[in-house]
Motif scaffolding. Structure first.
Motif, mmCIF file in Angstrom:
data_model
loop_
_atom_site.group_PDB
_atom_site.id
_atom_site.type_symbol
_atom_site.label_atom_id
_atom_site.label_comp_id
_atom_site.label_asym_id
_atom_site.label_seq_id
_atom_site.Cartn_x
_atom_site.Cartn_y
_atom_site.Cartn_z
ATOM 1 N N ALA A 68 0.852 -1.193 0.000
ATOM 2 C CA ALA A 68 0.000 0.000 0.000
ATOM 3 C C ALA A 68 0.888 1.242 0.000
ATOM 4 N N ALA A 69 0.364 2.317 -0.576
ATOM 5 C CA ALA A 69 1.093 3.585 -0.566
ATOM 6 C C ALA A 69 1.290 4.031 0.876
ATOM 7 N N GLY A 70 2.443 4.594 1.132
ATOM 8 C CA GLY A 70 2.715 5.057 2.490
ATOM 9 C C GLY A 70 4.182 5.337 2.697
ATOM 10 N N GLU A 71 4.521 5.596 3.945
ATOM 11 C CA GLU A 71 5.881 5.936 4.323
ATOM 12 C C GLU A 71 6.349 4.956 5.393
ATOM 13 N N HIS A 72 7.555 4.453 5.215
ATOM 14 C CA HIS A 72 8.122 3.482 6.151
ATOM 15 C C HIS A 72 9.528 3.926 6.521
ATOM 16 N N PRO A 73 9.916 3.798 7.777
ATOM 17 C CA PRO A 73 11.264 4.212 8.172
ATOM 18 C C PRO A 73 12.331 3.392 7.456
ATOM 19 N N ALA A 74 13.346 4.089 6.970
ATOM 20 C CA ALA A 74 14.463 3.392 6.343
ATOM 21 C C ALA A 74 15.150 2.528 7.394
ATOM 22 N N TYR A 75 15.548 1.359 6.994
ATOM 23 C CA TYR A 75 16.242 0.396 7.842
ATOM 24 C C TYR A 75 15.348 -0.208 8.919
ATOM 25 N N GLY A 76 14.039 -0.037 8.777
ATOM 26 C CA GLY A 76 13.100 -0.705 9.661
ATOM 27 C C GLY A 76 12.763 -2.086 9.116
ATOM 28 N N TRP A 77 11.829 -2.792 9.774
ATOM 29 C CA TRP A 77 11.467 -4.148 9.395
ATOM 30 C C TRP A 77 10.845 -4.199 8.000
ATOM 31 N N TYR A 78 9.934 -3.286 7.686
ATOM 32 C CA TYR A 78 9.297 -3.278 6.362
ATOM 33 C C TYR A 78 10.344 -3.016 5.280
ATOM 34 N N TYR A 79 11.222 -2.048 5.527
ATOM 35 C CA TYR A 79 12.285 -1.726 4.572
ATOM 36 C C TYR A 79 13.180 -2.941 4.339
ATOM 37 N N THR A 80 13.497 -3.683 5.379
ATOM 38 C CA THR A 80 14.349 -4.860 5.258
ATOM 39 C C THR A 80 13.680 -5.923 4.382
ATOM 40 N N ARG A 81 12.385 -6.147 4.584
ATOM 41 C CA ARG A 81 11.659 -7.117 3.760
ATOM 42 C C ARG A 81 11.570 -6.636 2.314
ATOM 43 N N TRP A 82 11.337 -5.334 2.132
ATOM 44 C CA TRP A 82 11.277 -4.741 0.799
ATOM 45 C C TRP A 82 12.620 -4.919 0.092
ATOM 46 N N LEU A 83 13.720 -4.676 0.784
ATOM 47 C CA LEU A 83 15.051 -4.803 0.214
ATOM 48 C C LEU A 83 15.364 -6.264 -0.137
ATOM 49 N N LEU A 84 14.928 -7.199 0.704
ATOM 50 C CA LEU A 84 15.095 -8.616 0.407
ATOM 51 C C LEU A 84 14.396 -8.973 -0.903
ATOM 52 N N LEU A 85 13.171 -8.494 -1.067
ATOM 53 C CA LEU A 85 12.423 -8.778 -2.289
ATOM 54 C C LEU A 85 13.077 -8.108 -3.500
ATOM 55 N N GLU A 86 13.583 -6.903 -3.352
ATOM 56 C CA GLU A 86 14.309 -6.246 -4.440
ATOM 57 C C GLU A 86 15.496 -7.101 -4.875
ATOM 58 N N THR A 87 16.198 -7.686 -3.915
ATOM 59 C CA THR A 87 17.352 -8.526 -4.215
ATOM 60 C C THR A 87 16.919 -9.785 -4.965
ATOM 61 N N ILE A 88 15.823 -10.387 -4.552
ATOM 62 C CA ILE A 88 15.309 -11.578 -5.234
ATOM 63 C C ILE A 88 14.935 -11.244 -6.675
ATOM 64 N N ILE A 89 14.256 -10.113 -6.873
ATOM 65 C CA ILE A 89 13.858 -9.716 -8.227
ATOM 66 C C ILE A 89 15.086 -9.379 -9.065
#
Length: 157
Positions: free
Chosen positions: A18-39
């Motif tokens: 969903a659209a929104g703002e998440h703190p950098a280096y937080g849990w959501y950001y870490t999961r997002w970065l993991l998925l970016e790496t997989i893609i």
């Protein structure tokens, strides 16, 4: 089989984005970065072979993007916020074009919708940032990001 792993990883790691703002280096950001790496790994391994085919359109839909009919995607699949991507009918996303629904600003991951109108052709090496619709009759020069201010007459932004 590898193709099926990408949507599975997306839905397990992030679910519906969903659209929104998440703190950098937080849990959501870490999961997002993991998925970016997989893609990114999948892009190098096999996604480039699907560019320009209906299989890539189906994959983007499986990842949550809204892809119109008669759309041809030659663009990179990077940017895992597919739920925020909407691509209209008869759109061609050229090679090395990037469609991002994210940006990192002020120590936050910002997720915003990214949409393209019907009958739109992206430029070679064009990147688009989150924001309004891409205009049908204008495109940005190669390697320069499209921003709403690019449409403003000179002297105004």
């Amino acid at each position: 089989m590898k193709v099926a792993f990408v949507p599975l990883a997306k839905w397990l790691a992030l679910g519906k984005v969903a659209a929104g703002e998440h703190p950098a280096y937080g849990w959501y950001y870490t999961r997002w970065l993991l998925l970016e790496t997989i893609i990114m790994d999948a892009e190098a391994a096999f996604l480039t072979q699907l560019q320009g085919t209906q299989f890539l359109n189906l994959l983007w839909r499986g990842l949550g993007a809204r892809v119109g009919s008669n759309t041809c995607i030659f663009a990179s699949s990077l940017g895992c916020e597919f739920d925020l991507k909407a691509i209209g009918d008869d759109v061609v996303l050229q090679y090395q074009s990037l469609v991002f629904g994210h940006s990192i600003e002020h120590h936050s991951l910002l997720l915003r919708p990214r949409r393209s109108r019907t009958a739109r052709r992206s430029g070679h090496s064009q990147s688009s940032r989150p924001g309004p619709w891409w205009p049908v009759d204008r495109s940005s020069p190669p390697t320069r990001p499209f921003t709403p201010s690019a449409l403003a007459p000179s002297g105004r932004s």
